[in-house]
Design an enzyme around this catalytic site. Structure first.
Site, PDB file in Angstrom:
ATOM      1  N   LYS A  14       4.106 -48.570 -13.674  1.00  0.00           N
ATOM      2  CA  LYS A  14       4.834 -47.395 -13.183  1.00  0.00           C
ATOM      3  C   LYS A  14       3.875 -46.261 -12.815  1.00  0.00           C
ATOM      4  O   LYS A  14       4.034 -45.628 -11.788  1.00  0.00           O
ATOM      5  CB  LYS A  14       5.819 -46.875 -14.253  1.00  0.00           C
ATOM      6  N   ARG A  89      13.965 -42.571 -21.908  1.00  0.00           N
ATOM      7  CA  ARG A  89      13.583 -43.772 -22.634  1.00  0.00           C
ATOM      8  C   ARG A  89      14.659 -44.230 -23.605  1.00  0.00           C
ATOM      9  O   ARG A  89      14.488 -45.223 -24.284  1.00  0.00           O
ATOM     10  CB  ARG A  89      12.312 -43.496 -23.433  1.00  0.00           C
ATOM     11  N   ARG A 123      -6.507 -52.681 -20.516  1.00  0.00           N
ATOM     12  CA  ARG A 123      -6.536 -51.439 -19.726  1.00  0.00           C
ATOM     13  C   ARG A 123      -7.593 -50.474 -20.255  1.00  0.00           C
ATOM     14  O   ARG A 123      -7.739 -50.279 -21.454  1.00  0.00           O
ATOM     15  CB  ARG A 123      -5.168 -50.777 -19.784  1.00  0.00           C
ATOM     16  N   ARG A 156      -6.785 -46.230 -24.320  1.00  0.00           N
ATOM     17  CA  ARG A 156      -5.759 -45.385 -24.926  1.00  0.00           C
ATOM     18  C   ARG A 156      -5.524 -45.804 -26.374  1.00  0.00           C
ATOM     19  O   ARG A 156      -5.530 -46.989 -26.679  1.00  0.00           O
ATOM     20  CB  ARG A 156      -4.448 -45.517 -24.139  1.00  0.00           C
ATOM     21  N   ARG A 167       5.456 -50.868 -29.018  1.00  0.00           N
ATOM     22  CA  ARG A 167       5.997 -50.273 -27.785  1.00  0.00           C
ATOM     23  C   ARG A 167       6.944 -51.227 -27.077  1.00  0.00           C
ATOM     24  O   ARG A 167       7.968 -50.807 -26.548  1.00  0.00           O
ATOM     25  CB  ARG A 167       4.849 -49.869 -26.852  1.00  0.00           C
TER      26      ARG A 167
HETATM   27  P1  ADP Z   1       3.877 -46.557 -21.644  1.00  0.00           P
HETATM   28  O1  ADP Z   1       5.077 -46.457 -20.753  1.00  0.00           O
HETATM   29  O2  ADP Z   1       2.827 -47.444 -21.069  1.00  0.00           O
HETATM   30  O3  ADP Z   1       4.202 -46.878 -23.069  1.00  0.00           O
HETATM   31  P2  ADP Z   1       3.503 -43.674 -21.539  1.00  0.00           P
HETATM   32  O4  ADP Z   1       2.229 -43.032 -21.156  1.00  0.00           O
HETATM   33  O5  ADP Z   1       4.672 -43.483 -20.649  1.00  0.00           O
HETATM   34  O6  ADP Z   1       3.125 -45.199 -21.706  1.00  0.00           O
HETATM   35  O7  ADP Z   1       3.942 -43.212 -23.003  1.00  0.00           O
HETATM   36  C1  ADP Z   1       3.074 -43.280 -24.104  1.00  0.00           C
HETATM   37  C2  ADP Z   1       3.740 -42.806 -25.371  1.00  0.00           C
HETATM   38  O8  ADP Z   1       4.189 -41.442 -25.203  1.00  0.00           O
HETATM   39  C3  ADP Z   1       4.999 -43.560 -25.783  1.00  0.00           C
HETATM   40  O9  ADP Z   1       4.715 -44.727 -26.519  1.00  0.00           O
HETATM   41  C4  ADP Z   1       5.709 -42.491 -26.628  1.00  0.00           C
HETATM   42  O10 ADP Z   1       5.144 -42.373 -27.905  1.00  0.00           O
HETATM   43  C5  ADP Z   1       5.419 -41.220 -25.883  1.00  0.00           C
HETATM   44  N1  ADP Z   1       6.477 -40.909 -24.886  1.00  0.00           N
HETATM   45  C6  ADP Z   1       6.332 -40.838 -23.536  1.00  0.00           C
HETATM   46  N2  ADP Z   1       7.514 -40.539 -22.958  1.00  0.00           N
HETATM   47  C7  ADP Z   1       8.421 -40.436 -23.950  1.00  0.00           C
HETATM   48  C8  ADP Z   1       9.814 -40.168 -24.002  1.00  0.00           C
HETATM   49  N3  ADP Z   1      10.537 -39.961 -22.897  1.00  0.00           N
HETATM   50  N4  ADP Z   1      10.421 -40.145 -25.221  1.00  0.00           N
HETATM   51  C9  ADP Z   1       9.739 -40.358 -26.341  1.00  0.00           C
HETATM   52  N5  ADP Z   1       8.431 -40.622 -26.365  1.00  0.00           N
HETATM   53  C10 ADP Z   1       7.763 -40.661 -25.197  1.00  0.00           C
END
Ligand code: ADP
Length: 212
Positions: A14, A89, A123, A156, A167
């Site tokens: 994404k 989410r 990654r 990361r 996750r």
């Molecule tokens: P990915 O989609 O690859 O897991 P992101 O960079 O989008 O990576 O998100 C990393 C982390 O940030 C998530 O595992 C969560 O802990 C937090 N996070 C991001 N967006 C949200 C959200 N909308 N609600 C809750 N936690 C979030």
């Protein structure tokens, strides 16, 4: 004005697609993950609170994420629209979003889970310019450093095998039900997210054009 949500499991690509699409459409890419990571780096109170959840691969509490998203949406550059990546989410977040800003399209990234673990644990990214590498499919020219600026690449903290498992579990339990939610609203356009970034970009273009 176009407001797009990208929905899909971690590692689906994404972020990569959102960056390119944002450039092409001239609208900002809003990644709640990036916004949270910035807050963690800046050691703001919100960042300090979010850090443990993120490292573990769990969702950051809704109220914290909502606060950071509201702030971002209040900036003037979102006038012509936005690409939202990583939000909503869960169902509560989808309801919040409907209250703050309606969206026009939800593109979901279809991809088998087996591919994701490999993509995430391989990654690496450049902390200076944000370029994302993959040790097996898109390695840097010199091991460990960015092609663009020779900065040392980082992994990361949530791309470890254990956090990745968490996750994916969170995605299945909390985020995947949103597919049905947005399908019912008539907003969902699924795309095949396997293959190269260029192939996915092409499918994304089609999905956006075919409904406008
Ligand atoms: P990915 O989609 O690859 O897991 P992101 O960079 O989008 O990576 O998100 C990393 C982390 O940030 C998530 O595992 C969560 O802990 C937090 N996070 C991001 N967006 C949200 C959200 N909308 N609600 C809750 N936690 C979030």
């Amino acid at each position: 004005m176009v407001r797009i949500v990208l929905l899909g499991p971690p590692g689906a690509g994404k972020g990569t697609q959102a960056k390119q699409l944002a450039k092409r459409l001239g609208i900002p890419h809003l990644s709640t993950g990036d916004l949270l990571r910035e807050a963690v780096r800046a050691k703001t109170p919100l960042g300090l609170e979010a850090d443990d959840y993120m490292r573990a691969g769990r969702l950051v509490p809704d109220d914290l994420v909502l606060r950071i998203l509201r702030e971002r949406l209040a900036r003037p550059d979102v006038g012509p629209g936005f690409i939202l990546d990583g939000y909503p989410r869960n169902v509560a977040q989808a309801n919040e979003l409907a209250r703050i800003s309606p969206v026009d399209r939800v593109i979901s990234f279809d991809i088998p889970e087996g591919v994701l673990v490999e993509r995430l644990t391989m990654r690496r990214s450049c902390p200076a310019c944000g370029t994302v590498y993959n040790l097996s499919t898109r390695p840097p020219q010199t091991a460990g450093v960015c092609d663009n600026d020779q900065t040392a690449l980082l992994q990361r903290s949530d791309d470890t095998a254990e956090a990745v498992r968490t996750r994916l579990g969170v995605y299945r339990a909390e985020t995947a039900p949103l597919l049905e939610h947005f399908r019912r609203l008539g907003l969902l356009a699924p795309i095949d997210a396997t293959g190269t970034p260029e192939q996915v970009a092409e499918r994304l273009r089609w999905a956006l054009e075919s409904r406008s």
